[in-house]
Design a protein around this motif. Structure first.
Motif, PDB file in Angstrom:
ATOM      1  N   TYR A  66       0.622 -14.354  66.795  1.00 46.60           N
ATOM      2  CA  TYR A  66       0.245 -13.747  65.438  1.00 46.60           C
ATOM      3  C   TYR A  66       0.481 -14.719  64.446  1.00 46.60           C
ATOM      4  N   ASP A  67      -0.516 -15.016  63.737  1.00 44.39           N
ATOM      5  CA  ASP A  67      -0.259 -15.824  62.595  1.00 44.39           C
ATOM      6  C   ASP A  67      -0.505 -15.114  61.470  1.00 44.39           C
ATOM      7  N   ASP A  68       0.364 -15.206  60.366  1.00 40.97           N
ATOM      8  CA  ASP A  68       0.523 -14.619  59.005  1.00 40.97           C
ATOM      9  C   ASP A  68      -0.768 -15.498  58.313  1.00 40.97           C
ATOM     10  N   VAL A  69      -1.693 -14.567  58.153  1.00 41.50           N
ATOM     11  CA  VAL A  69      -2.722 -15.532  57.214  1.00 41.50           C
ATOM     12  C   VAL A  69      -3.276 -14.823  56.084  1.00 41.50           C
ATOM     13  N   ASN A  77     -11.218 -18.128  41.901  1.00 40.47           N
ATOM     14  CA  ASN A  77     -10.555 -19.061  42.857  1.00 40.47           C
ATOM     15  C   ASN A  77      -9.363 -18.787  43.539  1.00 40.47           C
ATOM     16  N   ALA A  78      -8.781 -19.401  44.646  1.00 39.43           N
ATOM     17  CA  ALA A  78      -7.692 -18.935  45.229  1.00 39.43           C
ATOM     18  C   ALA A  78      -6.084 -18.891  44.181  1.00 39.43           C
ATOM     19  N   SER A  79      -5.513 -17.874  44.247  1.00 41.87           N
ATOM     20  CA  SER A  79      -4.408 -17.879  43.223  1.00 41.87           C
ATOM     21  C   SER A  79      -3.118 -18.605  43.704  1.00 41.87           C
ATOM     22  N   GLY A  80      -3.199 -18.644  45.337  1.00 39.56           N
ATOM     23  CA  GLY A  80      -1.922 -19.359  45.808  1.00 39.56           C
ATOM     24  C   GLY A  80      -0.665 -18.424  45.846  1.00 39.56           C
ATOM     25  N   GLU A  81      -0.740 -17.211  45.160  1.00 42.48           N
ATOM     26  CA  GLU A  81       0.391 -16.277  45.318  1.00 42.48           C
ATOM     27  C   GLU A  81       0.113 -15.259  46.401  1.00 42.48           C
ATOM     28  N   TYR A  82       1.173 -14.953  46.984  1.00 40.40           N
ATOM     29  CA  TYR A  82       1.317 -14.231  48.375  1.00 40.40           C
ATOM     30  C   TYR A  82       0.863 -12.959  47.919  1.00 40.40           C
ATOM     31  N   SER A 136       0.652  -8.857  47.708  1.00 38.02           N
ATOM     32  CA  SER A 136       1.626  -7.545  47.690  1.00 38.02           C
ATOM     33  C   SER A 136       1.357  -6.765  48.900  1.00 38.02           C
ATOM     34  N   ASP A 137       2.361  -5.982  49.417  1.00 40.81           N
ATOM     35  CA  ASP A 137       1.958  -4.994  50.378  1.00 40.81           C
ATOM     36  C   ASP A 137       0.996  -3.965  49.838  1.00 40.81           C
ATOM     37  N   ARG A 138       0.914  -3.808  48.388  1.00 35.29           N
ATOM     38  CA  ARG A 138      -0.127  -2.897  48.114  1.00 35.29           C
ATOM     39  C   ARG A 138      -1.502  -3.341  47.929  1.00 35.29           C
ATOM     40  N   TRP A 139      -1.615  -4.571  47.858  1.00 37.48           N
ATOM     41  CA  TRP A 139      -3.072  -5.220  47.724  1.00 37.48           C
ATOM     42  C   TRP A 139      -3.305  -5.231  49.360  1.00 37.48           C
ATOM     43  N   LYS A 140      -2.456  -5.601  50.210  1.00 39.31           N
ATOM     44  CA  LYS A 140      -2.713  -5.619  51.680  1.00 39.31           C
ATOM     45  C   LYS A 140      -3.158  -4.183  52.219  1.00 39.31           C
ATOM     46  N   ASN A 141      -2.407  -3.276  51.748  1.00 37.23           N
ATOM     47  CA  ASN A 141      -3.007  -1.866  52.096  1.00 37.23           C
ATOM     48  C   ASN A 141      -4.348  -1.562  51.565  1.00 37.23           C
TER      49      ASN A 141
END
Length: 183
Positions: free
Chosen positions: A7-10, A25-30, A32-37
């Protein structure tokens, strides 16, 4: 028995691709769980970058067949039962003959397969094998696992011709509410 291969965290890449789709453009900021959801519930195309690989060993052949029916976003590598490769006459093999079944699947496939294989109408053996996958996903990516739900939760009603009755329970209402909650 299940063995996790990879599993790669992508998620950073998923977020970058999502931003590309809206001309940012890509923000470079990981993320959040809310955004992932939110992106998982929306099932936007960048989630297909997320991939899991695993291998079931000693999976009953007939259970393996249930999973091979799924083809979109998942690859299957199942051990052969060919007589010339195994030295065992395949005509003598029963449906419960154990096989090794290796898979690689993206997040969309995990969501889709969960809808069918976590349903109470799926065979208990198939449901158990898929729950092993969901448990492994949950260890690596709890947000993704939270959207791997059975069909009635995903749709908000039971589309089966003959319902198991789960949609008439308090447990169903609670699970549905939890699924719809954006974290």
């Amino acid at each position: 028995m299940i063995q996790w291969i990879e599993y790669d965290d992508v998620w950073l890449s998923v977020k970058g691709s999502a931003r590309t789709t809206v001309n940012k453009n890509a923000s470079g900021e990981y993320p959040s769980d809310r955004w992932k959801n939110q992106i998982l519930l929306a099932e936007h195309s960048p989630i297909r970058k997320i991939k899991f690989s695993w291998k079931w060993t000693n999976l009953k052949s007939w259970v393996s067949v249930h999973f091979v029916r799924h083809w979109l976003g998942i690859l299957h590598y199942v051990s052969t039962q060919r007589t010339d490769r195994t030295g065992v006459n395949r005509d003598n093999s029963t449906q419960d003959t154990p096989v090794t079944h290796e898979c690689e699947a993206n997040a969309q496939a995990l969501i889709n397969i969960s809808r069918k294989r976590l349903c109470n109408q799926a065979s208990p053996e198939t449901r158990e094998a898929w729950l092993e996958v969901k448990t492994g996903v949950k260890e690596a990516d709890p947000v993704l696992a939270s959207v791997m739900v059975r069909e009635c939760i995903y749709r908000g009603f039971c589309p089966e011709m003959k319902s198991c009755g789960y949609v008439n329970t308090e447990a169903y209402k609670k699970e549905l509410e939890e699924y719809r909650k954006v974290r």
